[in-house]
Design a protein around this motif. Sequence first.
Motif, PDB file in Angstrom:
ATOM      1  N   LYS A  65       0.822  -1.204   0.000  1.00 14.92           N
ATOM      2  CA  LYS A  65       0.000   0.000   0.000  1.00 14.92           C
ATOM      3  C   LYS A  65       0.860   1.259   0.000  1.00 14.92           C
ATOM      4  O   LYS A  65       0.524   2.252  -0.654  1.00 14.92           O
ATOM      5  CB  LYS A  65      -0.939  -0.005   1.206  1.00 14.92           C
ATOM      6  CG  LYS A  65      -2.003  -1.097   1.167  1.00 14.92           C
ATOM      7  CD  LYS A  65      -2.945  -1.005   2.348  1.00 14.92           C
ATOM      8  CE  LYS A  65      -3.833   0.220   2.267  1.00 14.92           C
ATOM      9  NZ  LYS A  65      -4.863   0.230   3.335  1.00 14.92           N
ATOM     10  N   HIS A  66       1.975   1.224   0.725  1.00 16.15           N
ATOM     11  CA  HIS A  66       2.846   2.401   0.797  1.00 16.15           C
ATOM     12  C   HIS A  66       3.626   2.613  -0.498  1.00 16.15           C
ATOM     13  O   HIS A  66       3.769   3.759  -0.956  1.00 16.15           O
ATOM     14  CB  HIS A  66       3.821   2.248   1.965  1.00 16.15           C
ATOM     15  CG  HIS A  66       4.770   3.389   2.098  1.00 16.15           C
ATOM     16  ND1 HIS A  66       4.408   4.609   2.641  1.00 16.15           N
ATOM     17  CD2 HIS A  66       6.094   3.521   1.740  1.00 16.15           C
ATOM     18  CE1 HIS A  66       5.439   5.430   2.619  1.00 16.15           C
ATOM     19  NE2 HIS A  66       6.478   4.790   2.085  1.00 16.15           N
ATOM     20  N   CYS A  67       4.126   1.530  -1.089  1.00 16.20           N
ATOM     21  CA  CYS A  67       5.003   1.635  -2.258  1.00 16.20           C
ATOM     22  C   CYS A  67       4.249   1.608  -3.577  1.00 16.20           C
ATOM     23  O   CYS A  67       4.792   2.027  -4.614  1.00 16.20           O
ATOM     24  CB  CYS A  67       6.024   0.504  -2.245  1.00 16.20           C
ATOM     25  SG  CYS A  67       7.060   0.449  -0.768  1.00 16.20           S
ATOM     26  N   GLY A  68       3.031   1.075  -3.563  1.00  9.10           N
ATOM     27  CA  GLY A  68       2.300   0.948  -4.822  1.00  9.10           C
ATOM     28  C   GLY A  68       2.866  -0.133  -5.718  1.00  9.10           C
ATOM     29  O   GLY A  68       2.712  -0.084  -6.939  1.00  9.10           O
ATOM     30  N   ALA A  69       3.537  -1.118  -5.126  1.00  5.97           N
ATOM     31  CA  ALA A  69       4.130  -2.218  -5.889  1.00  5.97           C
ATOM     32  C   ALA A  69       4.314  -3.409  -4.961  1.00  5.97           C
ATOM     33  O   ALA A  69       4.273  -3.276  -3.739  1.00  5.97           O
ATOM     34  CB  ALA A  69       5.474  -1.803  -6.483  1.00  5.97           C
ATOM     35  N   ASN A  79      16.083   4.928   0.587  1.00  9.37           N
ATOM     36  CA  ASN A  79      15.836   5.061  -0.847  1.00  9.37           C
ATOM     37  C   ASN A  79      15.063   3.875  -1.417  1.00  9.37           C
ATOM     38  O   ASN A  79      14.112   4.053  -2.188  1.00  9.37           O
ATOM     39  CB  ASN A  79      17.170   5.213  -1.586  1.00  9.37           C
ATOM     40  CG  ASN A  79      16.982   5.420  -3.079  1.00  9.37           C
ATOM     41  OD1 ASN A  79      16.042   6.081  -3.508  1.00  9.37           O
ATOM     42  ND2 ASN A  79      17.877   4.849  -3.873  1.00  9.37           N
ATOM     43  N   LYS A  80      15.456   2.647  -0.999  1.00 13.26           N
ATOM     44  CA  LYS A  80      14.840   1.468  -1.608  1.00 13.26           C
ATOM     45  C   LYS A  80      14.292   0.465  -0.604  1.00 13.26           C
ATOM     46  O   LYS A  80      13.905  -0.638  -0.978  1.00 13.26           O
ATOM     47  CB  LYS A  80      15.852   0.766  -2.516  1.00 13.26           C
ATOM     48  CG  LYS A  80      16.166   1.560  -3.786  1.00 13.26           C
ATOM     49  CD  LYS A  80      16.977   0.746  -4.768  1.00 13.26           C
ATOM     50  CE  LYS A  80      17.197   1.520  -6.056  1.00 13.26           C
ATOM     51  NZ  LYS A  80      17.954   0.734  -7.061  1.00 13.26           N
ATOM     52  N   THR A  81      14.234   0.812   0.670  1.00 16.68           N
ATOM     53  CA  THR A  81      13.631  -0.072   1.661  1.00 16.68           C
ATOM     54  C   THR A  81      12.672   0.718   2.538  1.00 16.68           C
ATOM     55  O   THR A  81      12.876   1.906   2.786  1.00 16.68           O
ATOM     56  CB  THR A  81      14.685  -0.740   2.569  1.00 16.68           C
ATOM     57  OG1 THR A  81      15.394   0.268   3.303  1.00 16.68           O
ATOM     58  CG2 THR A  81      15.673  -1.570   1.752  1.00 16.68           C
ATOM     59  N   VAL A  82      11.638   0.039   2.988  1.00 14.33           N
ATOM     60  CA  VAL A  82      10.705   0.652   3.916  1.00 14.33           C
ATOM     61  C   VAL A  82      10.577  -0.273   5.122  1.00 14.33           C
ATOM     62  O   VAL A  82      10.425  -1.489   4.976  1.00 14.33           O
ATOM     63  CB  VAL A  82       9.327   0.901   3.267  1.00 14.33           C
ATOM     64  CG1 VAL A  82       8.727  -0.385   2.697  1.00 14.33           C
ATOM     65  CG2 VAL A  82       8.365   1.538   4.260  1.00 14.33           C
ATOM     66  N   GLU A  83      10.718   0.311   6.315  1.00 14.20           N
ATOM     67  CA  GLU A  83      10.553  -0.472   7.535  1.00 14.20           C
ATOM     68  C   GLU A  83       9.102  -0.415   7.969  1.00 14.20           C
ATOM     69  O   GLU A  83       8.549   0.668   8.148  1.00 14.20           O
ATOM     70  CB  GLU A  83      11.458   0.040   8.654  1.00 14.20           C
ATOM     71  CG  GLU A  83      11.295  -0.778   9.942  1.00 14.20           C
ATOM     72  CD  GLU A  83      12.200  -0.317  11.066  1.00 14.20           C
ATOM     73  OE1 GLU A  83      11.659   0.038  12.136  1.00 14.20           O
ATOM     74  OE2 GLU A  83      13.425  -0.319  10.871  1.00 14.20           O
ATOM     75  N   ILE A  84       8.515  -1.589   8.143  1.00 14.28           N
ATOM     76  CA  ILE A  84       7.125  -1.700   8.587  1.00 14.28           C
ATOM     77  C   ILE A  84       7.118  -2.146  10.047  1.00 14.28           C
ATOM     78  O   ILE A  84       7.688  -3.185  10.392  1.00 14.28           O
ATOM     79  CB  ILE A  84       6.334  -2.710   7.729  1.00 14.28           C
ATOM     80  CG1 ILE A  84       6.459  -2.379   6.243  1.00 14.28           C
ATOM     81  CG2 ILE A  84       4.882  -2.739   8.177  1.00 14.28           C
ATOM     82  CD1 ILE A  84       5.859  -1.054   5.839  1.00 14.28           C
TER      83      ILE A  84
END
Length: 391
Positions: free
Chosen positions: A277-281, A314-319
Motif C-alpha cells: 500500500k505504501h510503495c504501490g508495488a 531510498n529502496k527499503t521501507v521499515e514496517i
Amino acid sequence: MVSMRRVLASGFVRAARRTGNAHARGCVFPSVRHVAHYGQSSKAVSSVSEDWDARTLSTSRLVMPEDANPRGNLHGGNTLKMIAQSGFVVACRHANSNTSPSDLDDTSIPVVPIMAHLDEVHFEQPVHVGELVQLYATLGFTSRHTIEVDVVVEAENLVTGTRRRTNTARVTYVGATPTLGLTSLNKVRAAEVPQLVPRNEKEQALFEAGQARYEARKAELRSRRESSSSAFRILEDEAQVSLVEVMMPGDCVSGKYVQAGVLMKLMDNAAGCAAIKHCGAIAVTAKIDALNFDHSVLVGDLVYIHASPVFASNKTVEIGVSVEIERTGLTSKGQRLQISYGAFSMVAIDPKTRRSMPVPPVVPKTPGQQQAWERAKARYEARKKVSVPRN
C-alpha cells in the motif's frame, strides 16, 4: 493419504536429482527428506539411525505454488514458520531428554518449549517454486529455563544439484510446563531444562557465545522492565493494515500453545500488505529485526495485528508490526495484551524490470510516529556501517 503423498514426494525428489528432468519442477508434492519404507521393521529403522544425534535436525520440504509470494518465490512468512518448527523439534527433544518411556503416564506433564526470542533474520537469496528447502537446526546453548537453537536454511535446485544458503536464524525457547485450567492471561509455569554439556571445542565455543547472548538479553529485559516508558506499538487507529485471527487447533504444535511460526507468518503478511500500500508495488521481505514474544498465545485467542510504515530509505521501507491478544472469557471485552513488536524491512519490486525500486518517504504525523521514525533511522544508519553476517 498424507503419508502416501509424502512417500510419492520423496520418490519425486530422488528421481529429479538422478535424472535432472526439468519437467519435474512442475510437479506439486509436499516433501520430507527421510521417509521409512512401508513394511520396514522397527529393528531395521533403528539400524539406520545408529548415528542419529538428538541435538541436531536435518529436514526438507519441496516448495510448492501455495508456498509462494506474489513474485513466485517462497513467502518469507513460510520461511519463518519452517525455522520455528525446526527449532521447536530440537528444543522439545532436549527439554524432555531426561524423561524415559517408563516415566510417562496419564498424569505426567511434558515440557513444552515456547519461543521467546528470535535474533534478526536476513533473507539473503530468494527460494523458487520447485526447489528443495533444507533446514539444519543445531542445539547451541541452554540456561536453567531456556534453550537456544541455530537454524541454517539452504535451497537446492533439483535439476542442477546446486545449493545456496538463503537464511540463518537463532531461536530461543523457554521451557514451560502447562498448568491444568486457564485462570489468567498467561498461566505457564517455567520448567528447568537439562543442561547442555559441550562435547568438543566447537560446541564449547558455541556454548560460550550463547551464554554471552543470554546474559545480554537478561540485561536488556531487566532494563525494559525497569523503564517507565511502555513498549512501542502501532495503534489500531493509526495502522495502515489491521488483521484479526482466531487461533485454531491447527495453529498449535503442542497442546493448546500456538506455534510462534504461525504468528510470524501473520506478521509478515501484514507487513507485506502495508508495504504494498505504501510503495504501490509488490514488496518482499529483506530483513527482520530481533523479535521478542512476551506472552504465550493459546488456541481460541483472538490475535490482532497492526502494521504501518515507520521509516523509509531510498529502496527499503521499515514496517512496524504490533501483535495483541484478547482471551475470550478471561479478559473484559476489548481488553488486549501486547505480546510482540517487530520491524520488517521490505523492498519494493518494479513490475517491469523486476528489480528493486525507489520507495516513497515516510512522513511522521504524531510525536509517537516521530520517535519511531528516529529509532528506525538510527538502526538503518547502524546497519549501513556493518556488513551482513554470514555464519
